[in-house]
Structures are given as structure tokens and as C-alpha cells.
Design an enzyme around this catalytic site. Structure first.
Site, PDB file in Angstrom:
ATOM      1  N   SER A 118      -0.784  32.434  62.893  1.00  0.00           N
ATOM      2  CA  SER A 118       0.564  32.985  62.750  1.00  0.00           C
ATOM      3  C   SER A 118       1.225  33.045  64.127  1.00  0.00           C
ATOM      4  CB  SER A 118       0.481  34.374  62.129  1.00  0.00           C
ATOM      5  OG  SER A 118      -0.190  35.234  63.019  1.00  0.00           O
ATOM      6  N   GLY A 134       6.196  30.458  65.425  1.00  0.00           N
ATOM      7  CA  GLY A 134       7.633  30.193  65.376  1.00  0.00           C
ATOM      8  C   GLY A 134       8.107  29.488  64.123  1.00  0.00           C
ATOM      9  N   ASP A 176      12.567  37.796  60.803  1.00  0.00           N
ATOM     10  CA  ASP A 176      12.982  36.401  60.641  1.00  0.00           C
ATOM     11  C   ASP A 176      14.339  36.279  59.965  1.00  0.00           C
ATOM     12  OD1 ASP A 176      11.231  34.706  61.948  1.00  0.00           O
ATOM     13  OD2 ASP A 176       9.727  34.876  60.362  1.00  0.00           O
ATOM     14  N   PRO A 209      -7.902  21.532  63.744  1.00  0.00           N
ATOM     15  CA  PRO A 209      -7.423  22.688  62.976  1.00  0.00           C
ATOM     16  C   PRO A 209      -6.285  22.308  62.020  1.00  0.00           C
ATOM     17  CG  PRO A 209      -7.659  23.265  65.298  1.00  0.00           C
ATOM     18  CD  PRO A 209      -7.892  21.782  65.205  1.00  0.00           C
ATOM     19  N   LYS A 268      -3.614   9.976  64.596  1.00  0.00           N
ATOM     20  CA  LYS A 268      -4.749  10.671  64.002  1.00  0.00           C
ATOM     21  C   LYS A 268      -4.288  11.599  62.866  1.00  0.00           C
ATOM     22  CE  LYS A 268      -8.961  12.241  66.166  1.00  0.00           C
ATOM     23  NZ  LYS A 268      -9.509  12.786  67.413  1.00  0.00           N
ATOM     24  N   VAL A 313       9.307  25.573  74.109  1.00  0.00           N
ATOM     25  CA  VAL A 313      10.544  25.399  74.887  1.00  0.00           C
ATOM     26  C   VAL A 313      10.877  26.735  75.536  1.00  0.00           C
ATOM     27  CG1 VAL A 313      11.655  23.501  73.665  1.00  0.00           C
ATOM     28  CG2 VAL A 313      11.810  25.808  72.727  1.00  0.00           C
ATOM     29  N   CYS A 358      21.898  53.839  68.100  1.00  0.00           N
ATOM     30  CA  CYS A 358      21.301  54.692  67.078  1.00  0.00           C
ATOM     31  C   CYS A 358      20.582  55.910  67.691  1.00  0.00           C
ATOM     32  CB  CYS A 358      20.407  53.875  66.159  1.00  0.00           C
ATOM     33  SG  CYS A 358      20.171  54.712  64.580  1.00  0.00           S
ATOM     34  N   MET A 418      22.070  56.818  70.823  1.00  0.00           N
ATOM     35  CA  MET A 418      23.315  57.586  70.738  1.00  0.00           C
ATOM     36  C   MET A 418      22.993  59.062  70.505  1.00  0.00           C
ATOM     37  SD  MET A 418      25.205  59.065  68.038  1.00  0.00           S
ATOM     38  CE  MET A 418      26.864  59.307  67.476  1.00  0.00           C
ATOM     39  N   GLN A 419      22.033  59.306  69.619  1.00  0.00           N
ATOM     40  CA  GLN A 419      21.697  60.706  69.314  1.00  0.00           C
ATOM     41  C   GLN A 419      21.176  61.408  70.570  1.00  0.00           C
ATOM     42  OE1 GLN A 419      18.956  60.380  66.001  1.00  0.00           O
ATOM     43  NE2 GLN A 419      20.533  59.633  64.604  1.00  0.00           N
ATOM     44  N   HIS A 452      23.811  49.943  64.457  1.00  0.00           N
ATOM     45  CA  HIS A 452      23.082  48.941  65.243  1.00  0.00           C
ATOM     46  C   HIS A 452      23.934  47.685  65.423  1.00  0.00           C
ATOM     47  CE1 HIS A 452      19.040  50.811  65.183  1.00  0.00           C
ATOM     48  NE2 HIS A 452      19.444  51.327  64.038  1.00  0.00           N
ATOM     49  N   GLU A 491      23.565  45.319  67.339  1.00  0.00           N
ATOM     50  CA  GLU A 491      22.750  44.131  67.654  1.00  0.00           C
ATOM     51  C   GLU A 491      22.537  43.226  66.447  1.00  0.00           C
ATOM     52  OE1 GLU A 491      21.709  47.302  67.749  1.00  0.00           O
ATOM     53  OE2 GLU A 491      19.640  47.546  67.068  1.00  0.00           O
TER      54      GLU A 491
HETATM   55  N1  GLN Z   1      15.379  58.408  64.177  1.00  0.00           N
HETATM   56  C1  GLN Z   1      16.794  58.431  64.089  1.00  0.00           C
HETATM   57  C2  GLN Z   1      17.285  58.719  62.683  1.00  0.00           C
HETATM   58  O1  GLN Z   1      16.563  58.534  61.745  1.00  0.00           O
HETATM   59  C3  GLN Z   1      17.403  57.149  64.632  1.00  0.00           C
HETATM   60  C4  GLN Z   1      17.035  55.950  63.845  1.00  0.00           C
HETATM   61  C5  GLN Z   1      17.244  54.644  64.583  1.00  0.00           C
HETATM   62  O2  GLN Z   1      17.304  54.619  65.809  1.00  0.00           O
HETATM   63  N2  GLN Z   1      17.315  53.570  63.867  1.00  0.00           N
HETATM   64  O3  GLN Z   1      18.399  59.096  62.509  1.00  0.00           O
END
Ligand code: GLN
Length: 539
Positions: free
Chosen positions: A13, A16, A71, A190, A223, A241, A387, A390-391, A516, A518
């Protein structure tokens, strides 16, 4: 009529497979086809939400709120499509669906059996995903490695689908060819074993992607061709790469897309267009001025190894933003626990152009992260909190600016007297009933941006939508106390009046989000907040 491309892994595993699939999808898209991708994971977990990130890597969240394998994030980034619950299956999900149907008498009194009912359920879900997305191609990644017990029923589904649609199914084996140091030669055995194991399930691969540290040479190609019963031009060299984004271009050098079309009797709808991608790869290869980003987290140590998979979407989002500014991203892993009481360590944060505190759960690392955030605030180091990040920024501000000494999150300290971060009311019942799976505040929610803020300038919009995964939130009882000392509430969920973004004034860049961002960053379209964060870092 959709075509199905199944991809399984051989030998080991982690070679990629997901990125290979995403790259094949990208190539087919560039030839004018609509493509979607589906991942099947062999575990019993119904989704990836209940798994430890050190073991399993990041939990990616789709717009419709499914906690899935990382993924799916690769697929979204390469294909530039938002995927949904239809694009992700696990053994647990499939069995759960079959058992539910049985309980509802949907099998009409028949004896429900592992074969063919489980593979049939898999097939019907694959078809459903293809239909919903109107895809010309659906790429199906079979998790795990051939020869293991766990993914047998998924291989069986591929075999059965090929039987009923002989002209529409293509099977790829992504295999690994080691070059053992003491031998100094690439070994094909393999892979031969992997193909034999696959043959035992009734499947002959139509193509082998030969993953290896170096390119495949002629003798080895020959082969594999002889021993694995496959024409040479269907054995594709896939060496390591530097950047995963090079892979589609490398595959195309080998005409991979055209070869698949030939076997399926299809013609490209347009001449290959990967211009954007070529431009991106050019920047990746030539950008040499570094932008140094430190990520303060806790999910990267596994024994003697540093694993960064838990934060893969954050890493990719930083890269996309750096490349957008034509800089080379240099990411450092900073362990939160180092900052609890080591002032000299904290001072080292000045070496970075910017600091990110990403998502997280539980108590470990919390105080260290808060110290790091305080340092960024005071020293005016660009800061992006995601997330949990931020808290913790809210807690830091409450304690050190507003004088709320006991400020905390009830996740960290359940009886805390100044719970500036508190459990979302709906979540209380779920937690007390131990209903943990798939019950967080998940998926996309709208967020209204306050004008004049860094965020509204970044998004160039006033209403946005972003993906969430959390149980706790900013406690509105403390809104006045915090805003009166200068905390800016830059984004609010209009339906429930939840604080989704905080910012600070008099700071070059201090932005933290309850969501999030991202998850929505794409290689040729960086996320606005990451893009502006990196720009601030460059100043
Ligand atoms: N643990 C925090 C919550 O449940 C933040 C969760 C996170 O960062 N995804 O609110």
C-alpha cells in the site's frame, strides 16, 4: 453509457494509487470526457470519521458532509469537481445497506448471500454514481492490495461488472517494483505474484502502472509483459516524482490516455488540453524563492517516523497558494507540546513567514498551541487558524486580552467556568447517547462576511459557503466581552448566528475559521484565505 476503470494495487500500500487514478482522470478530462472517481475502502468503519488520523491520515469532508478517505481530496483537487457521498464506499456501508434492504423485505423473501448480493450492491452504487454525475468515465479505486482477504468482494464486483459489460470495463493494476539497495537492480517478481493473485480472482489487468523509484527499462518491461501476459505498451512506467502534479504530464508522455481509449474503442472528443496544468508544473519546478510556513500540530509522530498525511489538504492548500505567488512552499512540522513552557522554542517561531494551527481534537497539545498563537498575535506573525485553530485563538484572546483567566473549551475542560468555546446544543444529546459516527456539524454551510474585513476582501464576496467538521463552537454569551476588546467577527452563519471567522485588527494577518477552507483549495485555483495568508507572509 459510462465506462468503468477499476484500479487495484499490488505488492504494497501507499504507492500512490489514489494520485494515479486522479491523474488518469485528469488526462481523460483533458480529452473532452466527463470523469468522476469513486473509492472503495475495505474496512468495516461506515466512514473515515471515526478513525485515528495517525493511523488513517486525514479525514476529508465532502460538500454534502461525508467524512471520507483522503483520496477523495486528491480526486477533487485533480478533477476540479465536488464529489459527494456517492463517490465513497466502505465494506461497512455496503453491508449496512444490504442488511437494511433485507430488513425492509427488498430481497422479496430470497436468501441474501455474500456473493452475489454484496458485489451486486457495490455495482449498483458504482452505476448510480456514474449516472448522477453523467460521467463518461468512472474510475473506481479498490482500496487495499490484491491478494488480501479484505477487498475480495470488490474485485468480485469488478469481475461481475466486466462479465455483464465486457466492452466497457478496463482494469488497471498499480504495482510496485522495488530496487533493493544490496542488489541494485529493479525486481519484477513481486509484481508477477500480484498479477497471479489478481488472475485467481478471475481478472486479467489491461494495464500495469509500474510504480518504482526509477523509470522502468526495456528488459524489465519485456519481463513483465511475458510473465504477466500483457502487451508491452500497456505497461506504463511510473517512477517517483518530486511533485504529484507532474504525474498526469508524465503519463501523457507515455500516451496513457490514448492507450485506454484504444482498448475501449473510443475516440478523444478533443485534442489533449493540459495547458493550465503545464503552467502549474512549470511554476512548481522553477519557483525557488521560499515561503516558510510552520504548522503547529500533533498528529505527525508515529514511532520514529513523521507522518504528515493527517494534514494533507492543509499542506496542498499552502502549496497552491505559494505557487500562485510563484514562491516555493517550505513547510515545517512543529510539535505543539514544545511550546508549553519553552520560551526559546517559542522565539524560533520568528523563523517562519507565517504559522498555521490546523484542526484537532482532544486535550493533548492544546496549551502549546495556545502559546504559539499568543506569540503570533503579539509578534505580528501572519497566522491562520483552522477549526480547532480558531477555537484556540478565541481562548487565547479571551485569556490574555480580555482577562478571562479561566477561558477554555468544554471539549478540553468540561466544567470550565468561562466556556468561550462550547458544545453545539444539538451535539449534547448525541454525545450523551454516544452517537459519535457521522454526527458532527458536517459539510457545507453558508457564511455571511462582514464588510471591510480581510476575509471579505479575500473572497471578493459577501456570502460564501464552506465545509465544516466539528462539535464545538464560539459561545455567543461571550460575544460582547470579546468584541469590546477588539476581536472582529468577520463571518457569521446566517441561519444559526454562529461565529465562523474571527480576525484581529492591527495585525498583518490574523484570521481563523471555524470551517476548513483547505478542503476547497485547487491547484490552479488556490483558496482565497490561503492565497491572502501567503501574500501576507511574503510581506
Ligand atoms: N475539536 C473541535 C470540535 O469538535 C475542532 C474540530 C476540528 O478541528 N475539526 O469542535
Amino acid at each position: 453509457m459510462a465506462r468503468y476503470i477499476f484500479v487495484a494495487g499490488g505488492v504494497m500500500s501507499g504507492i500512490g494509487k489514489g494520485v494515479a487514478i486522479a491523474s488518469i482522470g485528469k488526462i481523460l478530462q483533458s480529452k473532452g470526457f466527463e470523469v468522476t472517481a469513486l473509492k472503495i475502502d475495505p474496512y468495516i468503519n461506515v466512514d473515515a470519521g471515526t478513525m485515528n488520523p495517525i493511523e488513517h491520515g486525514e479525514t476529508f469532508v465532502t460538500q454534502d458532509g461525508v467524512e471520507c478517505d483522503q483520496d477523495i481530496g486528491n480526486y477533487e483537487r485533480f478533477l476540479d469537481r465536488n464529489l459527494t457521498t456517492d463517490n465513497y464506499l466502505t465494506t461497512g456501508r455496503v453491508y449496512q445497506a444490504v442488511i437494511n434492504k433485507e430488513r425492509n423485505l427488498e430481497y422479496k423473501g430470497k436468501c441474501v448471500e455474500v456473493v452475489p448480493d454484496i458485489p451486486n450492491e457495490v455495482i449498483s452504487r458504482i452505476k448510480k454514481a456514474a449516472k448522477k454525475t453523467e460521467a463518461d468515465f468512472i474510475l473506481v479505486e479498490i482500496g487495499g492490495t490484491v491478494g488480501e482477504y479484505q477487498n475480495m468482494l470488490f474485485l468480485e464486483a469488478a469481475r461481475m461488472l466486466r462479465l455483464s459489460h465486457p466492452k466497457d470495463v478496463f482494469f488497471i493494476l498499480v504495482s510496485y517494483l522495488p530496487v533493493p539497495e544490496m542488489i541494485g537492480e529493479m525486481k519484477t517478481k513481486p509484481t508477477q505474484y500480484a498479477v497471479r493473485s489478481l488472475n485467481m480472482t478471475g481478472i486479467q489487468p489491461d494495464m500495469i502502472l509500474a510504480r518504482a523509484p526509477v523509470p522502468l527499462d526495456e528488459p524489465r518491461k519485456r519481463k513483465i509483459s511475458v510473465f504477466c501476459n500483457l502487451e508491452k505498451e500497456y505497461i506504463i512506467s511510473a517512477p517517483d516524482v518530486k511533485s504529484i502534479y507532474e504525474i498526469p504530464l508524465n503519463f501523457e508522455k507515455d500516451n496513457l490516455g490514448q492507450r485506454i481509449l484504444n482498448k475501449l474503442g473510443l475516440r478523444a472528443k478533443k485534442t489533449t488540453d493540459l495547458k493550465d496544468w503545464e503552467k502549474l508544473v512549470d511554476v512548481i519546478k522553477t519557483a525557488d524563492k521560499p515561503v516558510k510556513i510552520g504548522i503547529v500540530g500533533k498528529y505527525f509522530e508515529s514511532g520514529k517516523f513523521i507522518l504528515t498525511d493527517s494534514y494533507i489538504s492543509v499542506i496542498e492548500a499552502v502549496k497552491h497558494a505559494a505557487w500562485f505567488s510563484k514562491y516555493k512552499p517550505e513547510i515545517s512540522w512543529l510539535s505543539a507540546d514544545d511550546y508549553i513552557d519553552d520560551i526559546s522554542k517559542l522565539k524560533e517561531l520568528k523563523k517562519y513567514d507565517g504559522i498555521i494551527v490546523p484542526g484537532g481534537f482532544g486535550t493533548r497539545g492544546v496549551e502549546g498551541k495556545i502559546k504559539a498563537i499568543e506569540f503570533c498575535r503579539k509578534e505580528k506573525i501572519p497566522f491562520l487558524g483552522l477549526c480547532f485553530g480558531m477555537q484556540l485563538a478565541v481562548i487565547e484572546f479571551a485569556r490574555n486580552v480580555c482577562g478571562l483567566q479561566k477561558a477554555n473549551s468544554t471539549e478540553v475542560s468540561p466544567d470550565c467556568q468561562e466556556p468561550v468555546i462550547d458544545v453545539i446544543p444539538e451535539q449534547k444529546d448525541l454525545l450523551s447517547q454516544k452517537k459519535y459516527g457521522g454526527t458532527m456539524r458536517l459539510g457545507e454551510y453558508p457564511c455571511k462576511l462582514a464588510s471591510g474585513t480581510i476575509s471579505s476582501k479575500a473572497y471578493k464576496d459577501s456570502l460564501i459557503s464552506e465545509r465544516h467538521r466539528h462539535r464545538y463552537e464560539f459561545n455567543n454569551d461571550f460575544r460582547d466581552a470579546l468584541t469590546s476588546k477588539g476581536l472582529v467577527l468577520a463571518g457569521i452563519n446566517p441561519e444559526k448566528d454562529l461565529v465562523e471567522i474571527i480576525e484581529l485588527k492591527d495585525h498583518p494577518f490574523f484570521v481563523a475559521t471555524q470551517f476548513h477552507p483547505e478542503f476547497k483549495s485547487r491547484p490552479t485555483r488556490p483558496h482565497p484565505l490561503f492565497r491572502e495568508f501567503v501574500k501576507a507572509c511574503l510581506k
